[in-house]
Design a protein around this motif. Structure first.
Motif, PDB file in Angstrom:
ATOM      1  N   ALA A  87     -14.310 -19.041  -1.664  1.00 57.55           N
ATOM      2  CA  ALA A  87     -15.688 -19.538  -1.622  1.00 57.55           C
ATOM      3  C   ALA A  87     -16.247 -19.367  -0.211  1.00 57.55           C
ATOM      4  CB  ALA A  87     -15.733 -21.007  -2.034  1.00 57.55           C
ATOM      5  N   PHE A  88     -17.473 -18.894  -0.162  1.00 57.93           N
ATOM      6  CA  PHE A  88     -18.180 -18.723   1.110  1.00 57.93           C
ATOM      7  C   PHE A  88     -19.399 -19.629   1.119  1.00 57.93           C
ATOM      8  CE2 PHE A  88     -16.213 -14.568   0.245  1.00 57.93           C
ATOM      9  CZ  PHE A  88     -15.408 -14.469   1.372  1.00 57.93           C
ATOM     10  N   LYS A  89     -19.655 -20.232   2.256  1.00 58.82           N
ATOM     11  CA  LYS A  89     -20.815 -21.117   2.406  1.00 58.82           C
ATOM     12  C   LYS A  89     -22.029 -20.300   2.818  1.00 58.82           C
ATOM     13  CE  LYS A  89     -22.396 -25.211   4.898  1.00 58.82           C
ATOM     14  NZ  LYS A  89     -22.043 -26.209   5.922  1.00 58.82           N
ATOM     15  N   VAL A  90     -23.157 -20.590   2.178  1.00 56.67           N
ATOM     16  CA  VAL A  90     -24.447 -20.039   2.598  1.00 56.67           C
ATOM     17  C   VAL A  90     -25.334 -21.202   3.038  1.00 56.67           C
ATOM     18  CG1 VAL A  90     -24.242 -18.002   1.115  1.00 56.67           C
ATOM     19  CG2 VAL A  90     -25.429 -20.016   0.253  1.00 56.67           C
ATOM     20  N   LYS A  91     -26.399 -20.870   3.749  1.00 57.49           N
ATOM     21  CA  LYS A  91     -27.212 -21.878   4.427  1.00 57.49           C
ATOM     22  C   LYS A  91     -27.809 -22.938   3.495  1.00 57.49           C
ATOM     23  CE  LYS A  91     -31.227 -20.662   5.985  1.00 57.49           C
ATOM     24  NZ  LYS A  91     -32.311 -20.016   6.691  1.00 57.49           N
ATOM     25  N   ASP A  92     -28.467 -22.510   2.438  1.00 56.93           N
ATOM     26  CA  ASP A  92     -29.186 -23.457   1.577  1.00 56.93           C
ATOM     27  C   ASP A  92     -29.396 -22.846   0.199  1.00 56.93           C
ATOM     28  OD1 ASP A  92     -31.295 -21.602   1.941  1.00 56.93           O
ATOM     29  OD2 ASP A  92     -32.262 -22.830   3.471  1.00 56.93           O
ATOM     30  N   ARG A  93     -30.041 -23.624  -0.673  1.00 53.17           N
ATOM     31  CA  ARG A  93     -30.249 -23.177  -2.051  1.00 53.17           C
ATOM     32  C   ARG A  93     -31.128 -21.931  -2.123  1.00 53.17           C
ATOM     33  NH1 ARG A  93     -29.299 -25.487  -7.158  1.00 53.17           N
ATOM     34  NH2 ARG A  93     -30.654 -24.630  -8.767  1.00 53.17           N
ATOM     35  N   ALA A  94     -32.116 -21.825  -1.256  1.00 53.15           N
ATOM     36  CA  ALA A  94     -32.977 -20.637  -1.255  1.00 53.15           C
ATOM     37  C   ALA A  94     -32.153 -19.386  -0.987  1.00 53.15           C
ATOM     38  CB  ALA A  94     -34.091 -20.787  -0.219  1.00 53.15           C
ATOM     39  N   GLU A  95     -31.232 -19.464  -0.029  1.00 51.73           N
ATOM     40  CA  GLU A  95     -30.385 -18.308   0.265  1.00 51.73           C
ATOM     41  C   GLU A  95     -29.403 -18.043  -0.880  1.00 51.73           C
ATOM     42  OE1 GLU A  95     -29.148 -16.632   4.300  1.00 51.73           O
ATOM     43  OE2 GLU A  95     -27.517 -18.020   3.780  1.00 51.73           O
ATOM     44  N   LEU A  96     -28.891 -19.104  -1.508  1.00 48.77           N
ATOM     45  CA  LEU A  96     -28.007 -18.950  -2.658  1.00 48.77           C
ATOM     46  C   LEU A  96     -28.726 -18.189  -3.773  1.00 48.77           C
ATOM     47  CD1 LEU A  96     -25.186 -19.803  -3.841  1.00 48.77           C
ATOM     48  CD2 LEU A  96     -26.403 -21.740  -4.859  1.00 48.77           C
ATOM     49  N   LEU A  97     -29.963 -18.576  -4.042  1.00 47.57           N
ATOM     50  CA  LEU A  97     -30.748 -17.908  -5.091  1.00 47.57           C
ATOM     51  C   LEU A  97     -31.077 -16.467  -4.702  1.00 47.57           C
ATOM     52  CD1 LEU A  97     -33.085 -20.859  -6.115  1.00 47.57           C
ATOM     53  CD2 LEU A  97     -31.118 -19.951  -7.379  1.00 47.57           C
ATOM     54  N   GLU A  98     -31.289 -16.226  -3.412  1.00 53.91           N
ATOM     55  CA  GLU A  98     -31.549 -14.865  -2.933  1.00 53.91           C
ATOM     56  C   GLU A  98     -30.307 -13.983  -3.156  1.00 53.91           C
ATOM     57  OE1 GLU A  98     -32.893 -12.692   1.236  1.00 53.91           O
ATOM     58  OE2 GLU A  98     -33.185 -14.857   1.026  1.00 53.91           O
ATOM     59  N   PHE A  99     -29.116 -14.516  -2.855  1.00 56.05           N
ATOM     60  CA  PHE A  99     -27.883 -13.778  -3.119  1.00 56.05           C
ATOM     61  C   PHE A  99     -27.721 -13.522  -4.612  1.00 56.05           C
ATOM     62  CE2 PHE A  99     -26.019 -14.604   1.139  1.00 56.05           C
ATOM     63  CZ  PHE A  99     -25.425 -13.366   1.353  1.00 56.05           C
ATOM     64  N   LYS A 100     -28.006 -14.528  -5.433  1.00 58.08           N
ATOM     65  CA  LYS A 100     -27.872 -14.372  -6.894  1.00 58.08           C
ATOM     66  C   LYS A 100     -28.763 -13.221  -7.375  1.00 58.08           C
ATOM     67  CE  LYS A 100     -28.759 -16.950 -11.215  1.00 58.08           C
ATOM     68  NZ  LYS A 100     -27.623 -16.676 -12.046  1.00 58.08           N
ATOM     69  N   GLU A 101     -30.005 -13.224  -6.938  1.00 55.66           N
ATOM     70  CA  GLU A 101     -30.938 -12.172  -7.329  1.00 55.66           C
ATOM     71  C   GLU A 101     -30.464 -10.800  -6.838  1.00 55.66           C
ATOM     72  OE1 GLU A 101     -35.357 -11.092  -5.891  1.00 55.66           O
ATOM     73  OE2 GLU A 101     -35.200 -13.066  -6.854  1.00 55.66           O
ATOM     74  N   HIS A 102     -29.998 -10.735  -5.604  1.00 51.66           N
ATOM     75  CA  HIS A 102     -29.502  -9.483  -5.021  1.00 51.66           C
ATOM     76  C   HIS A 102     -28.303  -8.949  -5.808  1.00 51.66           C
ATOM     77  CE1 HIS A 102     -27.946  -6.612  -2.101  1.00 51.66           C
ATOM     78  NE2 HIS A 102     -26.818  -7.289  -2.044  1.00 51.66           N
TER      79      HIS A 102
END
Length: 180
Positions: A87-102
Motif C-alpha cells: 500500500a502506498f499513501k497519497v496526499k488526499d482523496r482528490a489525488e486518490l480519485l485522480e490516480f483511479k481515473e488515470h
C-alpha cells in the motif's frame, strides 16, 4: 536499538523492463537503480538476476528481482489474493480519485474507493500479479486512530484467545457495510 525505516521492499517480477515502465507510467515512480549479477551476493549461488529499484517517495524504495532461470512465478494457494499487497499513501482523496481515473484510462481494473474510516483506498494489480493499494487519510484520521489505539491491546488479547473478530472497533467499517 530501533529500526529507522524500511530500506526497501523486494518482490519478484516477470520482466524488469516492463515493471519499470509500468510503475513509471501508472504510479509516477522514478527508476533509481539497477543491479545485475550472475551470483547471489548473500548465498554465492550461481543465479543471474536483474534487481531494479523504484522511488516510492519519502526515502521509500520498492524493488523487484527478475529471475530468468527460475520457474514461473506463483502464489501461495493457501493465502487469499487480497491479503498480500503493498500500500502506498497519497496526499488526499482528490489525488486518490485522480490516480483511479488515470489507472482506469490506461486499462487497469480498479476496485474501490473503499472507505476504511481511518483512510480510503483503491486496489489493483501490477503486471506481475502483485496487489497494489493506494490509500489517502480520512479527514478524521487522527481522532479515529486515537480511538483504535485505546483498544489495540484488548483486541489482540481477545483475538489471541478466541480467534474470533473482537467487536472493539466494529464501527470502523459499519458505514461501508450499510452501503452494500
Amino acid at each position: 536499538m530501533k529500526i529507522e525505516q524500511i530500506h526497501h521492499v523486494a518482490y519478484r517480477c516477470r520482466d524488469a523492463k516492463e515493471t519499470v515502465e509500468w510503475y513509471s507510467k501508472m504510479l509516477n515512480m522514478d527508476f533509481i537503480l539497477a543491479i545485475a549479477e550472475d551470483h547471489v551476493p548473500s548465498t554465492h549461488e550461481p543465479d543471474p538476476y536483474m534487481h531494479i529499484f523504484m522511488d516510492a517517495g519519502n526515502g521509500n524504495v520498492l524493488a523487484f528481482f527478475e529471475l530468468p532461470t527460475k520457474p514461473e512465478m506463483g502464489r501461495d494457494p493457501n493465502t487469499p489474493i487480497w491479503v498480500q499487497h503493498i500500500a502506498f499513501k497519497v496526499k488526499d482523496r482528490a489525488e486518490l480519485l485522480e490516480f483511479k481515473e488515470h489507472l482506469e484510462a490506461q486499462g487497469v481494473d480498479v476496485l474501490g474507493v473503499t472507505d476504511h474510516s481511518i483512510f480510503h483506498s483503491i486496489y489493483f494489480f501490477d503486471p506481475n500479479g502483485h496487489r497494489v493499494e493506494l490509500a489517502c487519510p480520512d479527514p478524521a484520521e487522527d481522532a479515529l486512530l486515537s480511538k483504535l489505539d485505546a483498544v489495540k491491546w484488548d483486541m489482540l488479547e481477545e483475538w489471541s484467545r478466541t480467534k474470533k473478530a473482537p467487536k472493539h472497533a466494529e464501527w470502523l467499517h459499519k458505514k461501508e457495510l450499510s452501503k452494500a
